[in-house]
Design a protein around this motif. Structure first.
Motif, short mmCIF file in Angstrom:
data_model
loop_
_atom_site.label_atom_id
_atom_site.label_comp_id
_atom_site.label_asym_id
_atom_site.label_seq_id
_atom_site.Cartn_x
_atom_site.Cartn_y
_atom_site.Cartn_z
N ARG A 146 46.92 27.40 22.81
CA ARG A 146 47.06 26.50 21.48
C ARG A 146 48.02 25.20 22.02
N PHE A 147 49.05 25.38 23.15
CA PHE A 147 49.59 24.08 23.53
C PHE A 147 48.77 23.32 23.99
N VAL A 148 47.81 23.62 24.92
CA VAL A 148 46.80 22.76 25.47
C VAL A 148 45.94 22.09 24.44
N TRP A 149 45.12 22.94 23.56
CA TRP A 149 44.49 22.12 22.45
C TRP A 149 45.43 21.26 21.89
N GLY A 153 47.64 21.03 47.30
CA GLY A 153 46.47 20.90 46.07
C GLY A 153 45.39 21.79 46.43
N LYS A 154 44.75 22.30 45.38
CA LYS A 154 43.79 23.27 45.57
C LYS A 154 42.30 22.76 45.18
N GLY A 155 42.34 21.60 44.59
CA GLY A 155 40.99 20.92 43.92
C GLY A 155 40.69 22.07 42.78
N GLU A 156 39.17 22.57 42.76
CA GLU A 156 38.62 23.52 41.53
C GLU A 156 38.51 24.71 42.51
N SER A 157 39.29 25.06 43.36
CA SER A 157 38.96 26.60 44.06
C SER A 157 39.61 27.61 43.50
N GLU A 158 40.74 27.42 42.45
CA GLU A 158 41.52 28.41 41.93
C GLU A 158 41.40 28.14 40.37
N LEU A 159 40.37 28.52 39.51
CA LEU A 159 40.38 27.86 38.35
C LEU A 159 41.03 29.14 37.26
N LYS A 160 41.88 28.44 36.21
CA LYS A 160 42.48 29.42 35.37
C LYS A 160 41.48 29.85 34.33
N ILE A 161 40.35 29.06 34.15
CA ILE A 161 39.39 29.53 33.22
C ILE A 161 38.01 28.91 34.01
N GLU A 162 37.15 30.10 34.28
CA GLU A 162 35.81 29.96 35.10
C GLU A 162 34.88 29.05 34.06
N THR A 163 34.31 27.89 34.57
CA THR A 163 33.42 27.28 33.95
C THR A 163 32.32 26.83 34.83
N ALA A 164 31.34 26.29 34.31
CA ALA A 164 30.26 25.81 34.86
C ALA A 164 30.60 24.42 35.63
N ASP A 165 29.91 23.74 36.65
CA ASP A 165 30.16 22.61 37.24
C ASP A 165 30.29 21.49 36.50
N GLY A 166 31.11 20.50 36.47
CA GLY A 166 31.11 19.34 35.63
C GLY A 166 31.89 19.48 34.33
N ARG A 206 35.03 19.53 31.90
CA ARG A 206 36.25 19.17 31.51
C ARG A 206 37.05 20.17 30.93
N GLU A 207 37.73 21.22 31.63
CA GLU A 207 38.20 22.24 30.95
C GLU A 207 39.78 21.98 31.07
N PRO A 208 40.59 21.71 29.99
CA PRO A 208 42.02 21.30 30.14
C PRO A 208 42.84 22.45 30.77
N MET A 209 42.60 23.77 30.65
CA MET A 209 43.44 24.55 31.19
C MET A 209 43.29 24.58 32.87
N ASN A 210 42.42 24.00 33.27
CA ASN A 210 42.22 24.10 34.80
C ASN A 210 42.81 22.79 35.30
N ARG A 211 43.30 21.92 34.50
CA ARG A 211 43.94 20.50 34.88
C ARG A 211 45.60 20.88 34.98
N ARG A 212 45.94 21.24 36.10
CA ARG A 212 47.26 21.95 36.05
C ARG A 212 48.10 21.78 37.29
N VAL A 213 49.36 22.04 37.23
CA VAL A 213 50.11 22.25 38.33
C VAL A 213 50.90 23.38 38.31
N PHE A 233 50.54 20.65 32.29
CA PHE A 233 48.99 20.31 32.33
C PHE A 233 48.81 18.77 32.32
N PHE A 234 47.66 18.29 32.30
CA PHE A 234 47.14 16.98 32.54
C PHE A 234 46.16 16.41 31.81
N ASP A 235 46.07 15.44 31.49
CA ASP A 235 44.84 14.73 30.61
C ASP A 235 43.81 14.63 31.79
#
Length: 226
Positions: free
Chosen positions: A58-61, A199-212, A214-221, A124-126
Motif C-alpha cells: 500500500r505504501f508503494v501505490w 547493483g543487481k539490475g533486474e536479476s533479483e525481482l521482488k515481484i516477478e513480471t514480464a520484460d518491459g 515498470r513494477e514499483p516494488m522492484n525499483r528499490r534499494v 523505493f524509487f520513481d
C-alpha cells in the motif's frame, strides 16, 4: 458526486497504457475535487505508521498516487487536463485501495534486549530515477538507529531495478541507486568501510513480471545488516 476509480488488473504495470479514467468525464470543478481527494488520501497513506514499511505494498501505490495526482493537480491549476497523469492518479489510487495489509507472520524468537527490529529495510524509487522517494530519509535514519542499538557492524546496500530497461541500463541505474543510499547512510554516520554496495539490475525481482514492465516494488534499494 463520487466517481469510482477505474479498476486495474492485479499485476498490470505502469509501463502499460493506463485505462481511461471515468474522472475525465467530469466537469473541471468536480474533476479537481476528485483528484485533490485522491492526492490527500495518498499523502495520508504515505505518512501512516502502519503502512510506512517495506513489506506493505500500500505504501508503494500511495507514493505513486501522490506523485501522479500531484502532477494532475498542477496541470488542472493551470487550466489543463493532462489525461496521462489523471489516468495514472486514478489507477494508482485504486491499487492503493485494493492492496491489503501484509499477512501476519509467525512470532519470531524473542530478540536480544534493545533489538526488536527488522534487520532489512527497502527504499523505493520513481521510474527511471536514481534519487529515492522523499520518505527514504526517515528509513535511512531508522536503519542507522537500529544499527547502533542492535550492534550491527556492517550493512549491505543493494540496488535493484524493474524490467523496463535493458540489462546493462538496469545494472547501471541500480548501482547508482545503491550509491545514493550509501551516501545518505554515510552522511548519517555510517563509515564507507562498513558498507558493501552493489547493483543487481533486474536479476533479483521482488515481484516477478514480464520484460518491459515498470513494477514499483522492484525499483528499490535494500539495506540489510550483515
Amino acid at each position: 458526486m463520487i466517481v469510482a476509480a477505474a479498476a486495474l488488473v492485479p499485476g498490470q504495470a505502469s509501463a502499460q497504457v493506463s485505462p481511461r479514467s471515468p474522472l475525465l468525464d467530469l466537469d473541471r470543478a468536480e474533476l479537481r475535487s476528485q483528484i485533490d481527494s485522491r492526492y490527500q488520501s495518498a499523502v495520508q497513506a504515505t505518512q501512516a505508521s502502519e503502512i510506512k514499511r517495506s513489506a506493505d505494498s500500500r505504501f508503494v501505490w500511495a507514493a505513486e498516487a501522490k506523485v501522479q495526482c500531484g502532477i494532475a493537480l498542477g496541470y488542472l491549476k493551470s487550466g489543463t487536463r493532462d489525461e496521462a497523469s489523471i489516468n495514472k492518479c486514478d489507477g494508482f489510487s485504486t491499487r492503493m485501495a485494493q492492496a491489503s495489509a501484509p499477512a501476519p507472520v509467525a512470532a519470531a524468537p524473542a530478540p536480544a534486549p534493545g533489538c526488536g527490529v527488522d534487520p532489512s529495510v527497502s527504499v523505493f524509487f520513481d521510474w527511471n530515477a536514481d534519487a529515492p522517494l522523499a520518505e527514504a530519509q526517515a528509513t535511512v535514519q531508522q536503519m542507522v538507529a537500529s544499527r547502533a542499538s542492535c550492534g550491527w557492524t556492517r550493512l549491505a546496500v543493494t540496488g535493484h531495478a524493474d524490467r523496463s530497461g535493458s540489462d546493462d541500463y538496469n545494472v547501471g541505474i541500480s548501482t547508482r541507486r545503491a550509491n545514493n543510499i550509501a551516501a545518505m547512510l554515510e552522511n548519517a554516520g555510517v563509515a564507507v568501510s562498513d558498507m558493501t554496495v552493489s547493483g543487481k539490475g533486474e536479476s533479483e525481482l521482488k515481484i516477478e513480471t514480464a520484460d518491459g514492465v515498470r513494477e514499483p516494488m522492484n525499483r528499490r534499494v535494500e539495506i540489510s545488516a550483515q
